[in-house]
Scaffold this motif. Structure first.
Motif, mmCIF file in Angstrom:
data_model
loop_
_atom_site.group_PDB
_atom_site.id
_atom_site.type_symbol
_atom_site.label_atom_id
_atom_site.label_comp_id
_atom_site.label_asym_id
_atom_site.label_seq_id
_atom_site.Cartn_x
_atom_site.Cartn_y
_atom_site.Cartn_z
ATOM 1 N N TYR A 23 2.695 14.280 2.165
ATOM 2 C CA TYR A 23 3.874 13.404 2.128
ATOM 3 C C TYR A 23 4.482 13.233 3.518
ATOM 4 C CZ TYR A 23 8.133 11.489 -0.107
ATOM 5 O OH TYR A 23 9.167 10.682 -0.521
ATOM 6 N N VAL A 24 4.638 14.343 4.250
ATOM 7 C CA VAL A 24 5.330 14.269 5.544
ATOM 8 C C VAL A 24 4.465 13.669 6.657
ATOM 9 C CG1 VAL A 24 6.850 16.197 4.969
ATOM 10 C CG2 VAL A 24 4.738 16.641 6.230
ATOM 11 N N ARG A 25 3.203 13.360 6.351
ATOM 12 C CA ARG A 25 2.383 12.650 7.332
ATOM 13 C C ARG A 25 3.022 11.309 7.719
ATOM 14 N NH1 ARG A 25 -3.415 13.578 7.495
ATOM 15 N NH2 ARG A 25 -3.926 15.591 6.573
ATOM 16 N N MET A 26 3.834 10.761 6.844
ATOM 17 C CA MET A 26 4.477 9.478 7.114
ATOM 18 C C MET A 26 5.472 9.568 8.261
ATOM 19 S SD MET A 26 3.430 6.890 5.355
ATOM 20 C CE MET A 26 4.816 5.764 5.435
ATOM 21 N N TYR A 27 5.934 10.774 8.588
ATOM 22 C CA TYR A 27 6.979 10.923 9.601
ATOM 23 C C TYR A 27 6.435 11.251 10.979
ATOM 24 C CZ TYR A 27 9.810 11.376 5.360
ATOM 25 O OH TYR A 27 10.395 11.167 4.141
ATOM 26 N N ARG A 39 0.831 -1.215 0.000
ATOM 27 C CA ARG A 39 0.000 0.000 0.000
ATOM 28 C C ARG A 39 0.863 1.263 0.000
ATOM 29 N NH1 ARG A 39 -3.331 -0.886 5.302
ATOM 30 N NH2 ARG A 39 -1.166 -1.334 5.933
ATOM 31 N N LEU A 40 2.144 1.104 0.315
ATOM 32 C CA LEU A 40 3.058 2.242 0.365
ATOM 33 C C LEU A 40 4.113 2.171 -0.738
ATOM 34 C CD1 LEU A 40 3.621 2.439 4.227
ATOM 35 C CD2 LEU A 40 2.067 3.800 2.834
ATOM 36 N N ALA A 41 3.808 1.450 -1.798
ATOM 37 C CA ALA A 41 4.803 1.209 -2.847
ATOM 38 C C ALA A 41 5.278 2.511 -3.489
ATOM 39 C CB ALA A 41 4.228 0.277 -3.910
ATOM 40 N N ASP A 42 4.355 3.436 -3.737
ATOM 41 C CA ASP A 42 4.757 4.687 -4.382
ATOM 42 C C ASP A 42 5.591 5.555 -3.440
ATOM 43 O OD1 ASP A 42 3.455 4.452 -6.994
ATOM 44 O OD2 ASP A 42 1.592 4.487 -5.866
ATOM 45 N N PHE A 43 5.208 5.579 -2.168
ATOM 46 C CA PHE A 43 5.994 6.335 -1.197
ATOM 47 C C PHE A 43 7.389 5.728 -1.056
ATOM 48 C CE2 PHE A 43 7.627 7.244 3.023
ATOM 49 C CZ PHE A 43 7.444 8.612 3.113
ATOM 50 N N ASP A 44 7.450 4.409 -0.921
ATOM 51 C CA ASP A 44 8.752 3.744 -0.777
ATOM 52 C C ASP A 44 9.642 3.983 -1.989
ATOM 53 O OD1 ASP A 44 8.044 2.789 1.709
ATOM 54 O OD2 ASP A 44 7.482 0.793 0.997
ATOM 55 N N ARG A 45 9.030 3.992 -3.178
ATOM 56 C CA ARG A 45 9.806 4.239 -4.398
ATOM 57 C C ARG A 45 10.366 5.662 -4.396
ATOM 58 N NH1 ARG A 45 5.974 3.208 -7.649
ATOM 59 N NH2 ARG A 45 6.310 0.962 -7.499
ATOM 60 N N ASN A 82 0.989 8.222 0.242
ATOM 61 C CA ASN A 82 1.313 7.405 -0.928
ATOM 62 C C ASN A 82 0.787 8.048 -2.207
ATOM 63 O OD1 ASN A 82 2.548 4.741 -1.669
ATOM 64 N ND2 ASN A 82 0.541 4.486 -2.645
ATOM 65 N N ARG A 83 -0.438 8.600 -2.155
ATOM 66 C CA ARG A 83 -0.989 9.287 -3.330
ATOM 67 C C ARG A 83 -0.139 10.508 -3.683
ATOM 68 N NH1 ARG A 83 -6.023 8.253 -0.796
ATOM 69 N NH2 ARG A 83 -6.076 10.386 0.027
ATOM 70 N N GLU A 105 -5.256 6.442 6.948
ATOM 71 C CA GLU A 105 -5.591 7.529 6.023
ATOM 72 C C GLU A 105 -4.370 8.407 5.762
ATOM 73 O OE1 GLU A 105 -7.327 10.278 3.512
ATOM 74 O OE2 GLU A 105 -7.861 8.207 4.019
ATOM 75 N N ASP A 106 -3.584 8.670 6.812
ATOM 76 C CA ASP A 106 -2.341 9.424 6.626
ATOM 77 C C ASP A 106 -1.445 8.720 5.611
ATOM 78 O OD1 ASP A 106 -2.979 11.431 8.489
ATOM 79 O OD2 ASP A 106 -2.129 10.271 10.148
ATOM 80 N N GLU A 107 -1.300 7.417 5.764
ATOM 81 C CA GLU A 107 -0.440 6.642 4.875
ATOM 82 C C GLU A 107 -0.961 6.665 3.444
ATOM 83 O OE1 GLU A 107 1.318 3.444 8.141
ATOM 84 O OE2 GLU A 107 -0.267 2.828 6.758
#
Length: 415
Positions: A186-190, A90-96, A203-204, A197-199
């Motif tokens: 984007y920075v919601r991940m940190y 579900r986080l593939a785009d963020f991880d990329r 990712n989007r 929903e943050d994740e």
């Protein structure tokens, strides 16, 4: 375990702490809590986060520079060995988008990428932007100054840094609002306690951000301009190109890091200065006073509070043993309040001159945008206070519930 506040319990014997980072009593004003944590030792075990955190200046400063610790772990052990498990699809785009980030890489990859972009951020080049930053500040104040009131974050603090970094990289001004939206998601991940929903939003944002960078890079290859992205799409001196992943990750981290913290810091600084009761115009009456004021604002109200590191080998630090693959937290904002470095650390002293704060980190991951952030602060604060005499708070500002970032929801001012 002794209750210090309803959100904080400390066992001094074991240095174990229970701390609710989402409690308003903490995130609205974390400094008294940091002071209490510094008293129990150089490090504490944060029960809710399940890891050790360092607080004292010397320990944090040393660990930021200690090559036995790094931002990356998968270059020395597998995800399973590090206890990370498989990557979340579900986080593939963020991880990329993060895969080649300057914030996450270790040498030699980090060295190669940082060397490429560092030339644009050294102080002598950044200083040339002072007139442009000043002109932008004046333009914005021209727009809201006659009204006698403003919400400073949306009308000023957000616009200055995102416009400056966008122009440096080669992003059109009309994309700045979109950059802010992507960056905020984007920075919601940190942040601590992020939700599903943050994740999803992060990712989007990462996908949309990356797609835009790829399109813009293609335009720069076809029609190079005098900007950083045009430089990055050209071959290096040895003839090597940045890969697409490297180009996307580097551009995103520069755009995010180039404005996100400075937005918070402009708001934090103006709030601190106005709350102090001191004369803002006097505090910014010359270059030296302004520089010291800015550093004191960074020290006492840092916009980013924690950096984390992985132990790259078995190691002992401050009488604590860590195994290869353990993660530790370094609380920069607490280190800035260590009385051994900064006497009377909870007091706002605009003329303080007791050495470097750690708000920008240290070592190989020292914030590449530090010269730009400092220049922006040193330029816009004197202009703001000169142009708006009598400026004051219209109401008590509310702090965002986004620990470990520290900034305001809104900053309503009148004059």
């Amino acid at each position: 375990m002794r209750a210090v506040q309803e959100f904080l319990k400390i066992d001094t014997a074991s240095a174990e702490v229970s701390l609710d980072a989402r409690h308003p009593g903490f995130y609205r004003n974390p400094n008294p809590t940091y002071a209490a944590l510094i008293e129990i030792g150089p490090a504490f075990y944060w029960r809710e986060q399940k890891q050790w955190y360092f607080t004292r200046y010397d320990a944090v400063n040393a660990l930021l520079r200690d090559r036995r610790f790094g931002r990356q772990i998968t270059h020395v052990m597998s995800r399973d060995e590090a206890g990370l498990g498989p990557a979340d699809p579900r986080l593939a785009d963020f991880d990329r988008a993060e895969s080649k980030s300057l914030l996450e890489l270790e040498p030699p990859e980090h060295t190669r990428l940082r060397t490429l972009v560092n030339r644009a951020f050294v102080s002598r080049h950044i200083e040339k932007l002072r007139p442009e930053i000043g002109a932008l500040a004046h333009q914005l104040i021209d727009g809201f100054g006659p009204k006698g009131e403003v919400e400073l974050l949306s009308a000023f603090a957000e616009i200055v840094p995102v416009t400056v970094i966008a122009r440096m990289i080669g992003v059109p001004d009309d994309m700045c609002r979109q950059l802010l939206d992507w960056s905020h998601d984007y920075v919601r991940m940190y942040q601590f306690g992020r939700t599903a929903e943050d994740e999803a939003r992060a990712n989007r944002a990462a996908k949309d951000f990356a797609d835009y960078v790829v399109r813009l890079a293609a335009e720069k290859r076809a029609n190079p301009q005098d900007d950083l992205l045009s430089l990055m799409v050209q071959p290096a001196r040895d003839g090597q190109y940045l890969t697409e992943e490297e180009l996307v990750s580097t551009t995103i981290v520069l755009l995010n890091a180039g404005h996100e913290a400075t937005v918070h810091q402009i708001g934090n600084a103006v709030n601190i200065i106005l709350q102090s009761g001191l004369d803002p115009k006097s505090l910014t009456s010359d270059e030296t006073r302004t520089e010291r004021l800015v550093e004191e604002c960074f020290r006492i109200s840092a916009p980013v509070h924690i950096f984390e590191r992985w132990a790259l080998e078995d190691v002992e630090v401050q009488e604590q043993s860590f195994r290869k693959g353990d993660k530790v937290g370094l609380i920069l904002a607490a280190a800035n309040l260590d009385p051994a470095k900064f006497p009377e650390p909870l007091a706002f002293k605009p003329e303080r001159d007791e050495g470097q704060n750690l708000s920008f980190g240290a070592g190989i991951h020292f914030c590449i945008g530090a010269p730009l952030a400092r220049l922006e602060m040193n330029t816009v604060l004197p202009i703001l206070f000169d142009r708006l005499p009598g400026i004051r708070l219209a109401q008590e500002p509310q702090v965002k519930d986004v620990y470990h970032f520290h900034g305001l929801e809104r900053l309503e001012l009148i004059w």
